[in-house]
Scaffold this motif. Sequence first.
Motif, short mmCIF file in Angstrom:
data_model
loop_
_atom_site.label_atom_id
_atom_site.label_comp_id
_atom_site.label_asym_id
_atom_site.label_seq_id
_atom_site.Cartn_x
_atom_site.Cartn_y
_atom_site.Cartn_z
N THR A 206 -7.01 8.62 -39.45
CA THR A 206 -7.45 9.99 -39.61
C THR A 206 -6.32 10.95 -39.29
OG1 THR A 206 -9.15 11.60 -38.93
CG2 THR A 206 -8.32 10.13 -37.23
N VAL B 264 -10.52 11.31 -43.22
CA VAL B 264 -11.05 10.07 -42.65
C VAL B 264 -11.11 9.04 -43.77
CG1 VAL B 264 -12.98 8.95 -41.48
CG2 VAL B 264 -12.46 11.35 -40.99
N GLY C 188 -14.72 4.98 -44.30
CA GLY C 188 -13.78 5.24 -43.22
C GLY C 188 -12.92 4.04 -42.95
#
Length: 514
Positions: free
Chosen positions: A416, A426, A189
Motif C-alpha cells: 500500500t 491497496v 488487496g
Amino acid sequence: MITAVAKFLAGLVATLGVLIVIARLAFPLPEIENRQDTQALPPTTEGALAQALAAQEEAHAGQTGVAPLQNGADAFAARILLADAAVSSIDAQYYIWHDDLTGTLLLGALRRAADRGVRVRLLLDDNGTAGLDPELAALNAHPMIEVRLWNPFNLRRFKMLSYGFDFFRLNRRMHNKSFTVDGHATILGGRNIGDEYFATGPTALYVDLDVLAVGRVVADVSADFDRYWRAGAVHPAGPIVGAPPEGDPLAARLAGLEREPQLEEYRQILQSSDIVTALAAGEFGVEWTTAQLVSDDPIKGQGAVPREDLLASRLADAVGKIEHRFDGVSPYFVPGRAGVEAYAQLGAQGVQVRMLTNSLEATDVLPVHAGYAKRREEMLRSGVELYELRQQAAVAAPTDRIGPFGSSGASLHAKTFAVDGARIFVGSFNFDPRSTTLNTEMGLLIDSEVMAQGLHDAFDADLRGLAWRVELEGGDLIWKDPQTGAVTTDEPGTTLLKRLALTVIGWLPVEWLL
C-alpha cells in the motif's frame, strides 16, 4: 588449455540444450481445446447481499464504497460469509491457495455455494496450488464450478523441476488477488488464501491489508477477471490435474480438520460476524468515494509488454503529480537504480518519501532483502526515510492496530501507499522488478483522506516502535528504536552466513528476478 575449456563449455551448453528440448517434448502441456470462455454474470437483484446494498448503491450511484479489512480473522470471515450469502456467482482469483485450515474451509464454502446453484469460477496461479490437485479435480467436476490454472507446471510431482526446461514461461506468474460475489461486492488487496494470511496456524503470520469494495468499481473488477479468464496463459484445470479421484477428497480433508484446535475459534468468529447485516445497517465502516482499478494486461503472462502498458506505468499516471508526501509499504522492496533515482527526484522536489519494508530478521525471502540492502545507503543519502518491520513472536503480537494495515506480526505482507493525505493504493503490487515486469498485478487507487491520512499518521508516529528506523551516522548504517532511542550498528537478525549471502547475491546480476 583455454581452447579445451571453451570446447568443454560449448559441449556442456549443447548437451543442456538437447536435454531441455527432450524434456519439453516429453512433458508438453495439453493443448487448449474447445475452451468456453464465460463472462461475469450481471449483478443479481435477488439475495441478501443485493438487498443489503440496494439503498446505498442507489444513494451513491457512480461511486464506490470501500472498507479496509485489517484484521486477518475478519478478512477470512468476510470471504466465508460473502460466499455463504451468494445466490448467483463467485469469481475468485489468487496467486496462492494453501491446503491448510483456512484454504480448505474456503474451498468448502465455494462448494456449498455451487451446491445451491451458484456459478463458481476459480482462477489460480499454479505456483501456489501445492497438494491441491485432487481437490481441484473434484471441484472442477462439479457442474457449477470451473477451475482454471495460470501458466501451469508441466510436472505435477516435483513441480519445481519444470523450471529446468520451461523457465521463461513459468517465471511469469499471476500475483492478482480478488474475490467477487454476486456482482455486488469484491475483496482485493495483499492477502492470498492460507493460514498465515488470516492470523492462524503454526507458521509465521503476515501483516496484511485487503479492502472490501462495493458499488461502481465491482463491475470493473468483474470485467478484469474476464480478461484473465480468457487469457492465453490460462488452461482449464481438467487436463492438467487429471480426472477426479474416487471418493470425496475435500470432504475427507474437511473431516480431518475437526481435530484442529483453531477450527472452533474460527467457528466462533463466523458466528459473531454478519457482514451482510452490517452492510445493510451501514455499520461496516464503508466510505463512499471514487476508486480506480489498476491492473496489468494478462498478455504479460506470455512475454514482455511495452512499458507504458505495465501496471506500474498506469499507476504512476493515475496518481499524477506528488506534491508533499509519499508513504509506502512493501514487504519486498527492491527499488533498483531507476527507483533510487525516482525517489531522489521526488526528494529534490521537496516531497517527503518514507518506506516501510521487512527487516532482515522479519523477511521470508532473503534474496529480495539482498536486492533492497544493496540500494539502502543510496536511498538514505537521497533523503528517503527507511523503516524495517521488527520481528515479533506471533503469540506476543499486540492486538491494537498500526494505522491502516493491521496488528503486528512476524512478517510484513501488505502492499500500500498514500499520497498527499488524499489518495491510497491497496493491492498486490510490490515495489520490485518482479511485480513491475514479470508478474501480473492489480489494485485499487482510492480517493480517501481518512485512509491516506491514517497511513501518514502511522509513519508520523514512527510506526509506534514496531519498526526499526534505519539511518546513516558517520557514513555507517544504524538501526534505531524510535520509542526507546536504543541504537544498534549490527543489522537485526544478521549472522555471518547471512551477511555473506547478502553480499554474494548483491554481486549477482539477478535484480531483475527479485
